[in-house]
Design a protein around this motif. Structure first.
Motif, PDB file in Angstrom:
ATOM      1  N   ASP A 148       0.872  -1.173   0.000  1.00 29.95           N
ATOM      2  CA  ASP A 148       0.000   0.000   0.000  1.00 29.95           C
ATOM      3  C   ASP A 148       0.907   1.220   0.000  1.00 29.95           C
ATOM      4  OD1 ASP A 148      -1.922   1.938   0.377  1.00 29.95           O
ATOM      5  OD2 ASP A 148      -2.781   1.048   2.181  1.00 29.95           O
ATOM      6  N   VAL A 149       0.970   1.906  -1.129  1.00 35.72           N
ATOM      7  CA  VAL A 149       1.849   3.074  -1.269  1.00 35.72           C
ATOM      8  C   VAL A 149       1.037   4.330  -0.987  1.00 35.72           C
ATOM      9  CG1 VAL A 149       3.340   4.380  -2.816  1.00 35.72           C
ATOM     10  CG2 VAL A 149       3.278   1.877  -2.940  1.00 35.72           C
ATOM     11  N   GLY A 150       1.469   5.090   0.008  1.00 37.03           N
ATOM     12  CA  GLY A 150       0.731   6.277   0.429  1.00 37.03           C
ATOM     13  C   GLY A 150      -0.500   5.869   1.218  1.00 37.03           C
ATOM     14  N   PHE A 151      -0.294   5.179   2.354  1.00 37.77           N
ATOM     15  CA  PHE A 151      -1.425   4.545   3.024  1.00 37.77           C
ATOM     16  C   PHE A 151      -2.356   5.496   3.758  1.00 37.77           C
ATOM     17  CE2 PHE A 151       1.908   3.875   6.288  1.00 37.77           C
ATOM     18  CZ  PHE A 151       1.279   4.358   7.422  1.00 37.77           C
ATOM     19  N   GLY A 152      -1.962   6.737   3.997  1.00 36.15           N
ATOM     20  CA  GLY A 152      -2.875   7.716   4.605  1.00 36.15           C
ATOM     21  C   GLY A 152      -3.463   7.227   5.905  1.00 36.15           C
ATOM     22  N   THR A 153      -4.742   6.924   5.910  1.00 27.53           N
ATOM     23  CA  THR A 153      -5.413   6.430   7.115  1.00 27.53           C
ATOM     24  C   THR A 153      -5.208   4.941   7.315  1.00 27.53           C
ATOM     25  OG1 THR A 153      -7.452   5.978   5.917  1.00 27.53           O
ATOM     26  CG2 THR A 153      -7.245   8.154   6.940  1.00 27.53           C
ATOM     27  N   GLY A 154      -4.756   4.253   6.283  1.00 24.51           N
ATOM     28  CA  GLY A 154      -4.553   2.812   6.365  1.00 24.51           C
ATOM     29  C   GLY A 154      -5.788   2.013   5.995  1.00 24.51           C
ATOM     30  N   MET A 207      -6.112  -2.067   5.853  1.00 22.29           N
ATOM     31  CA  MET A 207      -7.010  -2.808   6.733  1.00 22.29           C
ATOM     32  C   MET A 207      -7.979  -3.676   5.940  1.00 22.29           C
ATOM     33  SD  MET A 207      -7.749  -0.205   9.882  1.00 22.29           S
ATOM     34  CE  MET A 207      -7.953   1.295   8.935  1.00 22.29           C
ATOM     35  N   ILE A 208      -8.458  -3.169   4.794  1.00 25.89           N
ATOM     36  CA  ILE A 208      -9.360  -3.970   3.970  1.00 25.89           C
ATOM     37  C   ILE A 208      -8.619  -5.198   3.434  1.00 25.89           C
ATOM     38  CG2 ILE A 208     -10.698  -4.011   1.833  1.00 25.89           C
ATOM     39  CD1 ILE A 208     -11.416  -1.070   2.369  1.00 25.89           C
ATOM     40  N   ARG A 259       1.805  11.327   9.718  1.00 28.07           N
ATOM     41  CA  ARG A 259       0.718  10.415   9.357  1.00 28.07           C
ATOM     42  C   ARG A 259       1.155   8.969   9.593  1.00 28.07           C
ATOM     43  NH1 ARG A 259      -1.070  11.721   3.851  1.00 28.07           N
ATOM     44  NH2 ARG A 259      -1.888  13.535   4.902  1.00 28.07           N
ATOM     45  N   TYR A 260       2.378   8.649   9.182  1.00 31.40           N
ATOM     46  CA  TYR A 260       2.902   7.299   9.401  1.00 31.40           C
ATOM     47  C   TYR A 260       2.970   6.988  10.893  1.00 31.40           C
ATOM     48  CZ  TYR A 260       6.145   3.501  10.032  1.00 31.40           C
ATOM     49  OH  TYR A 260       6.712   2.323  10.439  1.00 31.40           O
ATOM     50  N   HIS A 261       3.547   7.911  11.643  1.00 35.06           N
ATOM     51  CA  HIS A 261       3.761   7.706  13.073  1.00 35.06           C
ATOM     52  C   HIS A 261       2.446   7.452  13.806  1.00 35.06           C
ATOM     53  CE1 HIS A 261       5.712   8.106  16.954  1.00 35.06           C
ATOM     54  NE2 HIS A 261       4.807   8.996  17.295  1.00 35.06           N
ATOM     55  N   HIS A 262       1.376   8.134  13.400  1.00 34.73           N
ATOM     56  CA  HIS A 262       0.104   7.986  14.101  1.00 34.73           C
ATOM     57  C   HIS A 262      -0.802   6.923  13.497  1.00 34.73           C
ATOM     58  CE1 HIS A 262       0.796  11.142  16.962  1.00 34.73           C
ATOM     59  NE2 HIS A 262       1.259  11.894  15.985  1.00 34.73           N
ATOM     60  N   SER A 263      -0.701   6.683  12.207  1.00 33.37           N
ATOM     61  CA  SER A 263      -1.592   5.709  11.574  1.00 33.37           C
ATOM     62  C   SER A 263      -1.123   4.275  11.749  1.00 33.37           C
ATOM     63  CB  SER A 263      -1.738   6.007  10.078  1.00 33.37           C
ATOM     64  OG  SER A 263      -2.390   7.231   9.894  1.00 33.37           O
ATOM     65  N   ASN A 264       0.170   4.058  11.761  1.00 39.71           N
ATOM     66  CA  ASN A 264       0.689   2.698  11.862  1.00 39.71           C
ATOM     67  C   ASN A 264       0.162   1.956  13.095  1.00 39.71           C
ATOM     68  OD1 ASN A 264       2.218   0.566  10.880  1.00 39.71           O
ATOM     69  ND2 ASN A 264       4.025   1.184  12.003  1.00 39.71           N
ATOM     70  N   PRO A 265       0.243   2.535  14.298  1.00 39.52           N
ATOM     71  CA  PRO A 265      -0.311   1.835  15.465  1.00 39.52           C
ATOM     72  C   PRO A 265      -1.831   1.671  15.358  1.00 39.52           C
ATOM     73  CG  PRO A 265       1.100   3.648  16.170  1.00 39.52           C
ATOM     74  CD  PRO A 265       0.953   3.753  14.684  1.00 39.52           C
ATOM     75  N   ASN A 266      -2.506   2.636  14.730  1.00 37.10           N
ATOM     76  CA  ASN A 266      -3.957   2.536  14.593  1.00 37.10           C
ATOM     77  C   ASN A 266      -4.352   1.374  13.703  1.00 37.10           C
ATOM     78  OD1 ASN A 266      -4.267   4.782  16.189  1.00 37.10           O
ATOM     79  ND2 ASN A 266      -4.427   6.181  14.476  1.00 37.10           N
ATOM     80  N   ILE A 267      -3.597   1.167  12.622  1.00 39.63           N
ATOM     81  CA  ILE A 267      -3.884   0.046  11.733  1.00 39.63           C
ATOM     82  C   ILE A 267      -3.761  -1.262  12.513  1.00 39.63           C
ATOM     83  CG2 ILE A 267      -3.086  -1.248   9.715  1.00 39.63           C
ATOM     84  CD1 ILE A 267      -2.141   1.488   8.587  1.00 39.63           C
ATOM     85  N   SER A 268      -2.683  -1.399  13.255  1.00 43.01           N
ATOM     86  CA  SER A 268      -2.481  -2.621  14.049  1.00 43.01           C
ATOM     87  C   SER A 268      -3.590  -2.801  15.074  1.00 43.01           C
ATOM     88  CB  SER A 268      -1.137  -2.572  14.765  1.00 43.01           C
ATOM     89  OG  SER A 268      -0.103  -2.534  13.839  1.00 43.01           O
TER      90      SER A 268
END
Length: 90
Positions: free
Chosen positions: A45-51, A55-56, A74-83
């Protein structure tokens, strides 16, 4: 995390905006397409934004998703959210 959310212009941001996140038809399209092609696959996923697409893909059985994002915050905050969302919703 709430500070970064205040900094995002949800209507005019570079790749993450509220109208895109809430676009049911768009998201349903990606859900249908990914459900047919990602099972047991490694995905990128290139440029994952919200992820959302990551997730899909995981929801539909992707073995692994490697996601790239150029925006550090965005990476720093979205990565843990995706997990978190993946393990708690799927």
């Amino acid at each position: 995390m709430t500070d970064i959310l205040k900094e995002i212009d949800w209507y005019n941001h570079d790749g993450v905006n509220l109208s895109m996140i809430n676009d049911f038809m768009r998201n349903q399209f990606y859900d249908r397409v990914l459900s047919k092609h990602v099972t047991n696959q490694n995905c990128t996923d290139v440029g994952f934004g919200t992820g959302l697409l990551s997730m899909i893909a995981l929801k539909h059985g992707a073995t692994h998703v490697r996601a790239f994002e150029v925006d550090y915050h965005r990476y720093h905050h979205s990565n843990p959210n995706i997990s978190f969302l993946f393990w708690n919703l799927f």
